[in-house]
Scaffold this active site. Structure first.
Site, PDB file in Angstrom:
ATOM      1  N   HIS A 151      23.246   3.176   1.663  1.00 51.69           N
ATOM      2  CA  HIS A 151      22.520   4.380   2.098  1.00 51.69           C
ATOM      3  C   HIS A 151      23.023   4.833   3.463  1.00 51.69           C
ATOM      4  O   HIS A 151      23.727   4.097   4.176  1.00 51.69           O
ATOM      5  CB  HIS A 151      21.013   4.130   2.145  1.00 51.69           C
ATOM      6  CG  HIS A 151      20.601   3.030   3.089  1.00 51.69           C
ATOM      7  ND1 HIS A 151      20.529   3.187   4.452  1.00 51.69           N
ATOM      8  CD2 HIS A 151      20.231   1.739   2.844  1.00 51.69           C
ATOM      9  CE1 HIS A 151      20.124   2.071   5.021  1.00 51.69           C
ATOM     10  NE2 HIS A 151      19.955   1.164   4.060  1.00 51.69           N
ATOM     11  N   CYS A 154      21.138  -4.325   3.357  1.00 58.84           N
ATOM     12  CA  CYS A 154      21.714  -3.153   2.699  1.00 58.84           C
ATOM     13  C   CYS A 154      23.114  -2.865   3.236  1.00 58.84           C
ATOM     14  O   CYS A 154      23.538  -3.412   4.252  1.00 58.84           O
ATOM     15  CB  CYS A 154      20.815  -1.932   2.899  1.00 58.84           C
ATOM     16  SG  CYS A 154      19.255  -2.010   1.983  1.00 58.84           S
TER      17      CYS A 154
END
Length: 412
Positions: A336, A354
């Site tokens: 992201h 992440c």
């Protein structure tokens, strides 16, 4: 012929067909040969008349009038001294049951389990070697279902009829499955061109029983895959039956494989084997390292709230409207946009697991990948993603994957 459910032992319906044959007689010969039974062939040749074929007979199991018949593995039509020529099976509403005869024509079985608590009427025909037919009729009622199971599945309609080369077919059950072989026998996958693959049982990230199908290697782009779960009437064990049949068809897209190298802190995107982008990243820091191994894109969304409490990390973060989020694991791994880490991309890993990118680079990855595309994470310190955590199926070696099929070593 299906196995796995107890067969009814009594009351088989057998209908024989007796045939007669006539041979033409002839006048007595002066040479003393008996008349009849021998005919002279042309040009002095000769041969005996062909004897009549044995009469055909049909056996329908279960017996006519049977009650509480198991829905799977019991109902068959068998022919002796002939072949099954047709079988018509209908329920009370006139809906037909699909089925097929064996290669030798001796046995007919339904394509899928029968429905629970349903009366079926059977009209079957068989023919002997001379083409003479016999007909048998029967009716029976299947067992009612006191308990039922349901299941979720992927890919679904949201995938738009296409899937990436790493895509898997996944079926997750809402109740434990005791008789996994009975369930797996009612699952099918057909691919064009033919591709070696197998179902394999695993435990989902949320603890439910799950069975996934994947090929030995990534799908070849352009492959057309049709799958079916004929689980209405299938018995999962302990008197629990399925109520729904599901399935679909998808076509495999171009190969998209993104490789996140945690040593170089860069992610490359390859299309059909050719690198098209190299993007700097900042992945999980020392306290929260990123899973390694093969991940498969589950879904993606541009704008998602991320709360660390939902993935068991306490109050580490609570971020709103995170852009260009690509979902990679059920435990909460995403790639992201992470503009708050500007200056760290390609230099320092500082996320909670992440794969963070600049907003512009995150959009490039987001616009490139879709469901079933592959993200391989290499040269990291964390263990590989578990097979039930999202679609970590590719982190299981092929031999083990096949062994975890309930039908391993059996004809599927």
């Amino acid at each position: 012929m299906r196995t796995g459910a107890a067969r009814l032992a009594a009351g088989l319906l057998v209908v024989p067909l007796f045939l007669t044959a006539c041979s033409s007689g002839g006048d007595s010969k002066s040479d003393g040969k008996p008349s009849g039974g021998v005919s002279e062939g042309p040009a002095g040749g000769g041969g005996k008349n062909k004897p009549p074929a044995a009469p055909a007979a049909l056996t329908i199991t279960p017996a006519d009038g049977a009650k509480s018949v198991e829905t799977d593995g019991v109902f068959t039509v068998n022919a002796t001294s002939g072949k099954v020529s047709s079988v018509v099976v209908t329920d009370a509403d006139g809906k037909a049951v699909e089925g097929a005869a064996s290669a030798d024509g001796a046995t007919w079985t339904p394509k899928a389990p029968l429905a629970n608590g349903t009366k079926y009427t059977v009209v079957a025909k068989a023919a002997n070697a001379d083409g003479a037919e016999v007909t048998a009729n029967s009716s029976f009622t299947t067992v009612s279902a006191a308990k039922t199971f349901d299941y979720a599945y992927k890919p679904d309609d949201q995938d738009g009829g296409t899937l990436g080369v790493g895509g898997v077919i996944s079926i997750k059950f809402d109740k434990p499955v005791k008789d996994k072989a009975a369930i797996e026998r009612n699952l099918s996958v057909v691919s064009e061109p033919a591709t070696e693959g197998s179902w394999s049982w695993l435990t989902d990230h949320d603890g439910n029983d799950r069975v996934d199908y994947r090929p030995k290697e990534y799908w070849k782009p352009g492959t057309k895959v049709t799958w079916a779960a004929n689980l209405a009437g299938a018995k999962s064990g302990d008197g629990t039956y399925g109520t729904k049949n599901r399935g679909g068809t998808f076509t495999v897209r171009d190969s998209i494989v993104a490789t996140a190298d945690l040593a170089t802190k860069h992610l490359t995107i390859a299309r059909n084997g050719q690198v098209v982008n190299t993007l700097p990243i900042s992945a999980g820091g020392p306290s929260y390292p990123t899973w390694t191994g093969v991940m498969v894109v589950m879904d993606k969304v541009d704008g998602i709230d991320m709360d660390s409490e939902t993935v068991g990390l306490g109050d580490a973060y609570n971020m709103k409207n995170v852009r260009y989020a690509v979902h990679l694991s059920a435990s909460g791994t995403y790639s992201h946009a992470a503009p708050w880490n500007a200056g760290k991309f390609g230099k320092v890993h500082d996320s909670h697991g992440c794969i963070g990118l600049s907003t512009a680079d995150a959009k490039i990855l987001f616009d490139t990948v879709n469901s079933g595309d592959v993200v391989e994470v290499i040269n990291g310190t964390e263990k590989q993603l578990a097979p039930g955590n999202g679609f970590g199926d590719w982190n299981v070696d092929w031999e083990t994957w096949v062994k975890n099929s309930a039908l391993a070593g059996a004809a599927q």
